[in-house]
Design a protein around this motif. Sequence first.
Motif, short mmCIF file in Angstrom:
data_model
loop_
_atom_site.label_atom_id
_atom_site.label_comp_id
_atom_site.label_asym_id
_atom_site.label_seq_id
_atom_site.Cartn_x
_atom_site.Cartn_y
_atom_site.Cartn_z
N ILE A 1 0.85 -1.20 0.00
CA ILE A 1 0.00 0.00 0.00
C ILE A 1 0.88 1.24 0.00
N GLN A 2 0.58 2.16 -0.95
CA GLN A 2 1.37 3.39 -1.05
C GLN A 2 0.41 4.57 -1.20
N CYS A 3 -0.58 4.66 -0.33
CA CYS A 3 -1.64 5.64 -0.53
C CYS A 3 -2.41 5.83 0.77
N THR A 4 -2.99 7.03 0.97
CA THR A 4 -3.86 7.23 2.13
C THR A 4 -5.27 6.75 1.80
N GLY A 5 -5.72 7.09 0.58
CA GLY A 5 -7.00 6.54 0.14
C GLY A 5 -8.21 7.43 0.39
N ILE A 6 -7.99 8.75 0.47
CA ILE A 6 -9.14 9.66 0.61
C ILE A 6 -9.63 10.04 -0.78
N VAL A 7 -10.92 9.96 -0.98
CA VAL A 7 -11.50 10.40 -2.25
C VAL A 7 -12.77 11.21 -2.00
N THR A 8 -13.10 12.07 -2.96
CA THR A 8 -14.37 12.78 -2.88
C THR A 8 -15.47 11.86 -3.42
N LYS A 9 -16.71 12.30 -3.29
CA LYS A 9 -17.82 11.44 -3.74
C LYS A 9 -17.82 11.28 -5.26
N ARG A 10 -17.00 12.05 -5.94
CA ARG A 10 -16.90 11.91 -7.40
C ARG A 10 -16.41 10.50 -7.80
N LEU A 11 -15.80 9.79 -6.85
CA LEU A 11 -15.37 8.42 -7.15
C LEU A 11 -16.54 7.59 -7.68
N PHE A 12 -17.74 7.87 -7.12
CA PHE A 12 -18.87 7.01 -7.43
C PHE A 12 -19.46 7.29 -8.82
N LYS A 13 -18.82 8.23 -9.54
CA LYS A 13 -19.12 8.42 -10.96
C LYS A 13 -18.50 7.25 -11.74
N TYR A 14 -17.43 6.69 -11.18
CA TYR A 14 -16.69 5.63 -11.88
C TYR A 14 -17.06 4.24 -11.38
N VAL A 15 -17.21 4.12 -10.05
CA VAL A 15 -17.52 2.80 -9.48
C VAL A 15 -18.64 2.98 -8.45
N PRO A 16 -19.54 2.02 -8.34
CA PRO A 16 -20.61 2.17 -7.35
C PRO A 16 -20.05 2.13 -5.92
N LYS A 17 -20.69 2.90 -5.03
CA LYS A 17 -20.24 2.91 -3.64
C LYS A 17 -20.41 1.51 -3.06
N SER A 18 -19.39 1.00 -2.38
CA SER A 18 -19.50 -0.36 -1.85
C SER A 18 -18.70 -0.48 -0.56
N LYS A 19 -19.30 -1.21 0.39
CA LYS A 19 -18.58 -1.46 1.66
C LYS A 19 -17.38 -2.37 1.44
N GLU A 20 -17.34 -2.98 0.25
CA GLU A 20 -16.22 -3.87 -0.08
C GLU A 20 -14.88 -3.11 0.00
N PHE A 21 -14.89 -1.80 -0.36
CA PHE A 21 -13.62 -1.06 -0.33
C PHE A 21 -13.70 0.29 0.39
N VAL A 22 -14.93 0.79 0.68
CA VAL A 22 -15.03 2.04 1.45
C VAL A 22 -15.02 1.67 2.92
N VAL A 23 -14.00 2.14 3.68
CA VAL A 23 -13.89 1.69 5.08
C VAL A 23 -14.31 2.77 6.07
N ASN A 24 -14.41 4.02 5.61
CA ASN A 24 -14.85 5.09 6.51
C ASN A 24 -15.33 6.26 5.65
N HIS A 25 -16.09 7.15 6.27
CA HIS A 25 -16.47 8.38 5.55
C HIS A 25 -16.25 9.57 6.47
N PHE A 26 -16.06 10.75 5.89
CA PHE A 26 -15.78 11.95 6.67
C PHE A 26 -16.81 13.03 6.38
N ASN A 27 -17.18 13.75 7.44
CA ASN A 27 -18.06 14.91 7.23
C ASN A 27 -17.37 16.21 7.64
N LYS A 28 -16.11 16.12 8.00
CA LYS A 28 -15.39 17.32 8.43
C LYS A 28 -13.89 17.14 8.26
N VAL A 29 -13.21 18.25 7.87
CA VAL A 29 -11.75 18.25 7.93
C VAL A 29 -11.33 19.39 8.86
#
Length: 355
Positions: free
Chosen positions: A38-66
């Motif tokens: 692994i060579q990545c933190t793995g944060i993405v915006t919701k625009r990811l789901f334009k390419y792949v459907p949202k799935s618990k298979e690879f989404v491990v957490n979500h954020f509502n604040k930085v």
Amino acid sequence: MISIIGAGPIGSYCAYLLAKKGFEVNIFEEHPKAGLPIQCTGIVTKRLFKYVPKSKEFVVNHFNKVQVVAPDNSFAEIPLEEYLLDRTRFDNYLLNKAVDAGANIHFNHRFKGFQNNKAIIKTKNGLISNKADYFVGADGPTSKVAKSAGLYNNREFLVGMQAIVRGNFNKNTFTTFFGNKVAPNFFAWVVPESRTTARVGLATKRSTNNYFQYFLRALKFQPIEYQGGLIPIYNSKQRVKKGNVFLIGDAAALTKATTGGGLLSGLESSGILSDCIVNNKDYAKQIKKPHYQLLVHNLIRKKLNNFEDKEYIMLINQIKQKKIKKLFANNCREFPSKLLFKLVLAEPKLIKFLF
Ligand SMILES: Cc1cc2nc3c(=O)[nH]c(=O)nc-3n(C[C@H](O)[C@H](O)[C@H](O)COP(=O)(O)OP(=O)(O)OC[C@H]3O[C@@H](n4cnc5c(N)ncnc54)[C@H](O)[C@@H]3O)c2cc1C
């Protein structure tokens, strides 16, 4: 026949799109499996789901604040909607999609270079040569495909270091730390995977380990695993095509200079390349669209790189305003030109940070 070098997310997604259209696709990957190391933190915006459907298979957490922390420890909190990926699972998800669509994966196959318009690949049983109509370099930041096709340019990199740590975290908030003593020319981050574990890291151009160890000590974190990698700095002069060789993702240095993020611009490049191959369009021309936004990221980064600590403090103080937070919350950071324009309209004082 299409040969894709690299079974990272960008190569696999491109393989999936092309195999789905009926092309014969071979993916050559130097490792024995996808998604490691692994060579990545793995944060993405919701625009990811334009390419792949949202799935618990690879989404491990979500954020509502930085939380954005200034060098004097003052901070601003900005609402947002972002997601954290498990990169190993994400890479395997995309590779499985490619294989299900008909692509062939060849693990333990390392691309060595081009010879007489064929790819030379090192396998466990020796060298083989591979002939294809199209060769796609999806082999990451130090792309051998780019080097051997004469497309490498004078690349610059940030070195990213990250550790998995245990602690007590606010699960849905991630934190970024700015300042010349923390991570010059970039920032440091604490990104919770859960209430008890987080990905903690930073990137700099040089002396990264010194800054990283200092940061870990300052926050009293005990790492349980180390990760790291190179982030190529986007260069508008980067060529992405020569003859029948094409570059996508990090191999084409398509990363956002503000955040180091390369997943979304990489997936976009896979979509553009597959469309160009299917519809016989000019990839070098079509890739200009995402380039415009990447250029804006570069301009912002150039400006931030000249900041003294007091300017970070002033900027983060401005961001605390309700109207500014709202703009950040409502505008996707994938399109910084739009966001910048709205920010300056809402708070003209921000102009001085830009010019
Ligand atoms: C510390 C760090 C944190 C990051 N955090 C984020 C983030 O939060 N969000 C985000 O969007 N992006 C992030 N990135 C960037 C993101 O990781 C990359 O943009 C993304 O991995 C690019 O995917 P890729 O498929 O182009 O390349 P890679 O993921 O590098 O995949 C390349 C593949 O090619 C294979 N390969 C390489 N050479 C050869 C060869 N010669 N022959 C055969 N196979 C080969 C490799 O084994 C690998 O499987 C981060 C990067 C770093 C370093």
